[in-house]
Design a protein around this motif. Structure first.
Motif, PDB file in Angstrom:
ATOM      1  N   LEU A  13       0.818  -1.207   0.000  1.00  0.00           N
ATOM      2  CA  LEU A  13       0.000   0.000   0.000  1.00  0.00           C
ATOM      3  C   LEU A  13       0.856   1.263   0.000  1.00  0.00           C
ATOM      4  CD1 LEU A  13      -2.994  -0.894   2.347  1.00  0.00           C
ATOM      5  CD2 LEU A  13      -3.010  -0.560  -0.136  1.00  0.00           C
ATOM      6  N   ARG A  16       1.502   1.688  -3.523  1.00  0.00           N
ATOM      7  CA  ARG A  16       0.276   2.121  -4.193  1.00  0.00           C
ATOM      8  C   ARG A  16       0.033   3.610  -3.947  1.00  0.00           C
ATOM      9  NH1 ARG A  16      -5.418  -1.265  -4.097  1.00  0.00           N
ATOM     10  NH2 ARG A  16      -6.643   0.192  -5.380  1.00  0.00           N
ATOM     11  N   GLU A  20      -0.495   5.982  -7.037  1.00  0.00           N
ATOM     12  CA  GLU A  20      -1.854   6.447  -7.322  1.00  0.00           C
ATOM     13  C   GLU A  20      -2.184   7.821  -6.757  1.00  0.00           C
ATOM     14  OE1 GLU A  20      -4.870   3.592  -6.407  1.00  0.00           O
ATOM     15  OE2 GLU A  20      -3.781   1.917  -7.339  1.00  0.00           O
ATOM     16  N   PHE A 111     -11.007  -6.429   0.958  1.00  0.00           N
ATOM     17  CA  PHE A 111     -11.005  -5.541  -0.187  1.00  0.00           C
ATOM     18  C   PHE A 111     -11.793  -6.187  -1.321  1.00  0.00           C
ATOM     19  CE2 PHE A 111      -7.159  -4.962   2.246  1.00  0.00           C
ATOM     20  CZ  PHE A 111      -6.988  -3.577   2.305  1.00  0.00           C
ATOM     21  N   GLN A 114     -10.458  -5.220  -6.967  1.00  0.00           N
ATOM     22  CA  GLN A 114      -9.487  -4.221  -7.396  1.00  0.00           C
ATOM     23  C   GLN A 114      -8.710  -3.635  -6.219  1.00  0.00           C
ATOM     24  OE1 GLN A 114     -10.787  -1.341 -10.356  1.00  0.00           O
ATOM     25  NE2 GLN A 114     -12.454  -2.688 -10.990  1.00  0.00           N
ATOM     26  N   GLY A 115      -8.808  -4.316  -5.068  1.00  0.00           N
ATOM     27  CA  GLY A 115      -8.042  -3.889  -3.906  1.00  0.00           C
ATOM     28  C   GLY A 115      -8.573  -2.643  -3.234  1.00  0.00           C
ATOM     29  N   ARG A 116      -9.887  -2.400  -3.358  1.00  0.00           N
ATOM     30  CA  ARG A 116     -10.490  -1.208  -2.777  1.00  0.00           C
ATOM     31  C   ARG A 116     -11.337  -1.582  -1.567  1.00  0.00           C
ATOM     32  NH1 ARG A 116     -13.359   0.340  -8.390  1.00  0.00           N
ATOM     33  NH2 ARG A 116     -14.247  -1.687  -7.831  1.00  0.00           N
ATOM     34  N   ARG A 117     -11.462  -0.658  -0.611  1.00  0.00           N
ATOM     35  CA  ARG A 117     -12.359  -0.863   0.518  1.00  0.00           C
ATOM     36  C   ARG A 117     -13.802  -0.721   0.043  1.00  0.00           C
ATOM     37  NH1 ARG A 117      -9.720  -3.568   4.415  1.00  0.00           N
ATOM     38  NH2 ARG A 117      -8.319  -2.289   5.665  1.00  0.00           N
ATOM     39  N   ALA A 153      -5.897   2.340   5.317  1.00  0.00           N
ATOM     40  CA  ALA A 153      -5.867   1.836   3.949  1.00  0.00           C
ATOM     41  C   ALA A 153      -6.960   2.434   3.072  1.00  0.00           C
ATOM     42  CB  ALA A 153      -5.994   0.312   3.955  1.00  0.00           C
ATOM     43  N   SER A 154      -8.097   2.801   3.673  1.00  0.00           N
ATOM     44  CA  SER A 154      -9.253   3.220   2.874  1.00  0.00           C
ATOM     45  C   SER A 154      -8.989   4.455   2.037  1.00  0.00           C
ATOM     46  CB  SER A 154     -10.468   3.451   3.778  1.00  0.00           C
ATOM     47  OG  SER A 154     -10.227   4.514   4.693  1.00  0.00           O
ATOM     48  N   THR A 157      -6.639   3.227  -0.986  1.00  0.00           N
ATOM     49  CA  THR A 157      -7.270   2.360  -1.981  1.00  0.00           C
ATOM     50  C   THR A 157      -8.466   3.007  -2.660  1.00  0.00           C
ATOM     51  OG1 THR A 157      -8.828   1.327  -0.430  1.00  0.00           O
ATOM     52  CG2 THR A 157      -6.622   0.350  -0.605  1.00  0.00           C
ATOM     53  N   LYS A 197     -14.712   5.526  -5.487  1.00  0.00           N
ATOM     54  CA  LYS A 197     -14.324   4.872  -6.744  1.00  0.00           C
ATOM     55  C   LYS A 197     -15.510   4.212  -7.443  1.00  0.00           C
ATOM     56  CE  LYS A 197     -10.555   5.041  -7.561  1.00  0.00           C
ATOM     57  NZ  LYS A 197      -9.759   6.141  -8.142  1.00  0.00           N
TER      58      LYS A 197
END
Length: 279
Positions: A13, A16, A20, A111, A114-117, A153-154, A157, A197
């Motif tokens: 992360l 990432r 990102e 997640f 796509q590795g998103r919360r 993390a939220s 991501t 997202k």
């Protein structure tokens, strides 16, 4: 979290965040200090100035200093203009505790593909005859604030929202006003550093188009492109594999059947006013 920032992100992360949202660990402290100094010269903004609060907004704005200033200004302006959502936020209050225990909004574990919360909301679980939209909105903001405070993390991501309209009725629809919807959309799009997202609707009723068109009128173009009425049309059909979310995100697997007490709510009770004096 609070005070001096201590990173809790995994190495993946951290990378990432670099790729990102333009986060440069070596420059992080300087960026935080820049925003803190700016806040000190904004007498109209009564903001928290700890590292973690400022960093959330920097991340939510991909480390654009000017965009971060705009979002912080909007966030605290919205809070000032919506005292009905941000005053007297006591999770131990009998009425508020009852609303929270409904599970109107909470993060799903893990997640997505796509590795998103993923944050699940259930606008049909409350009784409009005993709970008004301001009380419901206050509870939802409290839940979101705790989540963002504790889930580092939220912000990295990004967040996918899943709106479950099961049990949503005409009574729920009539309790929603365009003014309330506009306030909600302004807060989440322009105030909170959530980086939405996607917005997926499931179990949509016949009245869904009416609700959706009101919300859509207040959405930014970027958000409109991220909206999907997912499961009602696709789950259980031959086209289910085309659904943006994986099959294991089907409604029946999203939350415990009949469960009304979630870890985040228990945690809120134990913390009392910790997060709700000023967040």
């Amino acid at each position: 979290m609070g005070g001096e920032y201590v990173c809790t992100l995994s190495p993946e992360l951290v990378q990432r965040a670099k790729d990102e949202i333009n986060e440069v660990p070596e420059r992080r402290a300087a960026d935080i200090e820049h925003i803190r100094d700016w806040l000190k010269h904004q007498p109209h903004i009564n903001a928290r100035m700890d590292d973690w609060t400022i960093l959330r907004f920097l991340r939510g704005c991909k480390f654009s200093l000017e965009r971060t200033k705009e979002k912080l200004d909007m966030f605290y302006t919205c809070k000032t203009l919506c005292p009905e959502w941000y005053k007297n936020r006591d999770p131990q209050d009998k009425k508020m505790r009852a609303i929270l225990e409904l599970g109107v909004a909470f993060p799903l574990p893990g997640f997505d593909h796509q590795g998103r919360r993923v944050m699940l909301t259930r606008p049909g679980v409350f009784d409009p005859s005993t709970t008004n939209m301001d009380e419901l909105s206050k509870a939802m903001m409290m839940l979101v604030d705790v989540w963002m405070e504790e889930d580092e993390a939220s912000i990295v991501t990004g967040v996918v929202m899943v709106e479950d309209f099961n049990d949503f009725s005409i009574s729920h629809l009539t309790s929603l006003s365009p003014v309330t919807i506009k306030k909600m959309m302004t807060l989440f799009q322009d105030g909170y550093p959530m980086r939405p997202k996607g917005l997926n609707y499931i179990n949509t009723p016949a009245a869904f188009d009416t609700v959706f068109n009101i919300f859509r009128s207040f959405m930014k173009e970027k958000m409109k492109k991220r909206v999907s009425n997912v499961f009602s049309a696709l789950i259980g059909s031959k086209n289910a594999q085309e659904c943006p979310e994986r099959k294991e995100r089907r409604p029946e697997k999203m939350y415990p059947s009949g469960g009304k007490t979630y870890k985040i709510i228990d945690h809120m009770r134990s913390q009392g006013h910790k997060y709700f004096v000023e967040v």
